[in-house]
Structure formats: C-alpha cells, structure tokens
Motif scaffolding. Structure first.
Motif, mmCIF file in Angstrom:
data_model
loop_
_atom_site.group_PDB
_atom_site.id
_atom_site.type_symbol
_atom_site.label_atom_id
_atom_site.label_comp_id
_atom_site.label_asym_id
_atom_site.label_seq_id
_atom_site.Cartn_x
_atom_site.Cartn_y
_atom_site.Cartn_z
ATOM 1 N N ILE A 1 -35.596 -24.571 3.819
ATOM 2 C CA ILE A 1 -36.193 -23.765 4.885
ATOM 3 C C ILE A 1 -36.494 -24.620 6.109
ATOM 4 O O ILE A 1 -36.283 -24.191 7.254
ATOM 5 C CB ILE A 1 -37.458 -23.057 4.362
ATOM 6 N N LYS A 2 -36.943 -25.826 5.888
ATOM 7 C CA LYS A 2 -37.220 -26.725 7.013
ATOM 8 C C LYS A 2 -35.949 -27.038 7.784
ATOM 9 O O LYS A 2 -35.933 -27.057 9.022
ATOM 10 C CB LYS A 2 -37.872 -28.015 6.505
ATOM 11 N N VAL B 1 -38.835 -15.831 3.756
ATOM 12 C CA VAL B 1 -39.848 -16.382 2.840
ATOM 13 C C VAL B 1 -41.044 -16.888 3.638
ATOM 14 O O VAL B 1 -40.902 -17.728 4.531
ATOM 15 C CB VAL B 1 -39.265 -17.523 1.995
ATOM 16 N N GLU B 2 -42.220 -16.386 3.315
ATOM 17 C CA GLU B 2 -43.437 -16.793 4.025
ATOM 18 C C GLU B 2 -44.110 -17.987 3.373
ATOM 19 O O GLU B 2 -44.530 -18.929 4.040
ATOM 20 C CB GLU B 2 -44.430 -15.634 4.084
ATOM 21 N N SER C 1 -34.658 -23.446 9.443
ATOM 22 C CA SER C 1 -35.495 -22.741 10.418
ATOM 23 C C SER C 1 -36.425 -23.648 11.204
ATOM 24 O O SER C 1 -37.168 -23.178 12.066
ATOM 25 C CB SER C 1 -36.323 -21.666 9.702
ATOM 26 N N LEU D 1 -33.505 -17.165 3.749
ATOM 27 C CA LEU D 1 -34.581 -18.161 3.746
ATOM 28 C C LEU D 1 -35.654 -17.854 4.780
ATOM 29 O O LEU D 1 -36.844 -18.085 4.553
ATOM 30 C CB LEU D 1 -34.002 -19.551 3.987
ATOM 31 N N ALA D 2 -35.243 -17.312 5.923
ATOM 32 C CA ALA D 2 -36.191 -17.034 6.997
ATOM 33 C C ALA D 2 -37.209 -15.961 6.626
ATOM 34 O O ALA D 2 -38.264 -15.850 7.264
ATOM 35 C CB ALA D 2 -35.441 -16.617 8.258
ATOM 36 N N LEU E 1 -36.565 -25.633 -1.951
ATOM 37 C CA LEU E 1 -36.851 -24.551 -1.011
ATOM 38 C C LEU E 1 -37.536 -25.067 0.239
ATOM 39 O O LEU E 1 -37.221 -24.654 1.364
ATOM 40 C CB LEU E 1 -37.726 -23.489 -1.684
ATOM 41 N N GLU F 1 -42.122 -25.497 8.345
ATOM 42 C CA GLU F 1 -42.480 -25.944 7.006
ATOM 43 C C GLU F 1 -43.015 -24.780 6.181
ATOM 44 O O GLU F 1 -43.933 -24.079 6.597
ATOM 45 C CB GLU F 1 -43.507 -27.075 7.077
ATOM 46 N N LEU F 2 -42.420 -24.597 5.028
ATOM 47 C CA LEU F 2 -42.841 -23.549 4.104
ATOM 48 C C LEU F 2 -44.270 -23.807 3.640
ATOM 49 O O LEU F 2 -44.631 -24.919 3.252
ATOM 50 C CB LEU F 2 -41.895 -23.539 2.898
#
Length: 215
Positions: free
Chosen positions: A171-172, A130-131, A175, A127-128, A167, A178-179
C-alpha cells in the motif's frame, strides 16, 4: 445464554470461541523480499507480542508456486497485475461465523480471495480501498482488514506478521500512504454490510483464547 464452540486454528497457539446466538499465459513475477523478518521490522516495531519463531522465520512470500496454477495466473493476468507479493492459504471467516480455507493473494494492485475448491474468485479489493488492519497485542493468528466502502475481512494465518508487513509495504508503494495498524485486544469489524461483530482476545495458559461475538 450464549453458546460457544471452541475451534483450533491452523498454526497452533490460538483457539476460538464462536458465538452462534441468532446466527444462522505469461509468468507472474514475485517481488523479492531481500532478507528474513526480524524483531524490529516495520510496521510492527515490537508493538505486539509475537511468537519468537516469527522473528526469524524465512520469508518465502509465494507459498503456492503460482506459476504452476493456471487458473490463478488467469485471474491475475485478466486484471493486469504485474507482481505478486504474497500467496498462501488462510482461514477466512464468513458472515455466519464459519471458517473456510481460502487462497489469499496480494499483488501490486489488489487483494484477491479465491476459493481453492472451485477455483472461483470470491472477492477482489483494490489496495487503495483498505483503511486499516485491526490486530490484537497478543501472539495469535487473527487479523481484520478494514474496508469502509465495502465490508471487512477477518482471517487467521500462522503467517499473520508476514501478511501484514507485505500489505503495509504494498500500500505504501502503490498509494504513498502508510497503512494504519490498530492494536487492541478487542476490536469490531463489519462481517457483512449489515452485521457488526466483535473479536475479543484473552491470554490464557498455553495460548490465546479468542471470542467472536455478534453485536
């Protein structure tokens, strides 16, 4: 002269014009969703024009009944995943532009792409890595997951809103950031490490026309 082939995408409402020029044993726990999706649900907040049905669709999250698939359980347990947030089949676009059905799994650690025909794990993205996610502003099924350290993924699903929301939340939680969601009716993505493509969306009578062009 560019040659296009129109393809109906699962879920209805969207068609694709693809440019082929020069292209050749424990139980996994499912995190509960709480309630149904609504019009103001993060992270969309009404930015894009979604189908009315998606505002009130029941969120099930595990559409495959993962515990009944030993090979999926083995893939996840081998890598230490403790929660599955989403599981379903989606249409994934290959580097050459073909569409193929794959299993998409989103866990507390990573995104998994599995070939349902061979039961083979095709790709795992933490997940980390993903930008951002690129989407149109229209009611289509397409979204691209942007991974700068690797190459990107373009997929189509009638549950796009749910996937992006899951997602965003995963991710929030993992990590504490916020994506980024980028809404545009034209965006680029890296289909392979060396190949860039552009996805163009146009609202037409009866739906959305989507072109995938090689840049």
């Amino acid at each position: 002269m560019k040659n296009y082939r129109r393809v109906q995408v699962d879920g209805g409402g969207s068609t694709v014009d693809k440019n082929y020029d020069n292209e050749d044993g424990g139980r996994m726990r499912l995190k509960p969703s709480g309630n149904n999706a609504n019009e103001n649900q993060e992270p969309f907040s009404g930015i894009n024009v979604r189908r009315k049905a998606s505002f009130h669709r029941d969120i099930k999250r595990d559409y495959l009944d993962i515990p009944s698939h030993p090979y999926l359980m083995k893939v996840l347990q081998k890598r230490g995943d403790s929660h599955v947030f989403f599981a379903d089949k989606v249409m994934k676009f290959t580097g050459s532009g073909k569409m193929k059905r794959h299993i998409l799994l989103i866990t507390n650690i990573a995104i998994y792409i599995v070939d349902p025909e061979t039961d083979a794990l095709k790709r795992r993205i933490v997940l980390a890595a993903v930008e951002k996610i690129s989407l149109s502003e229209l009611s289509d099924n397409f979204f691209a997951i942007i991974i700068p350290t690797e190459y990107d993924i373009l997929m189509a699903s009638k549950r796009k809103t749910e996937i992006v929301t899951v997602l965003f939340e995963a991710i929030k939680n993992a990590s504490n950031y916020e994506l980024e969601l980028v809404f545009s009716n034209s965006f680029k993505y890296n289909a392979t490490a060396e190949l860039v493509k552009e996805v163009q969306f146009e609202e037409v009578e009866g739906g959305v026309k989507t072109r995938i062009l090689r840049k």
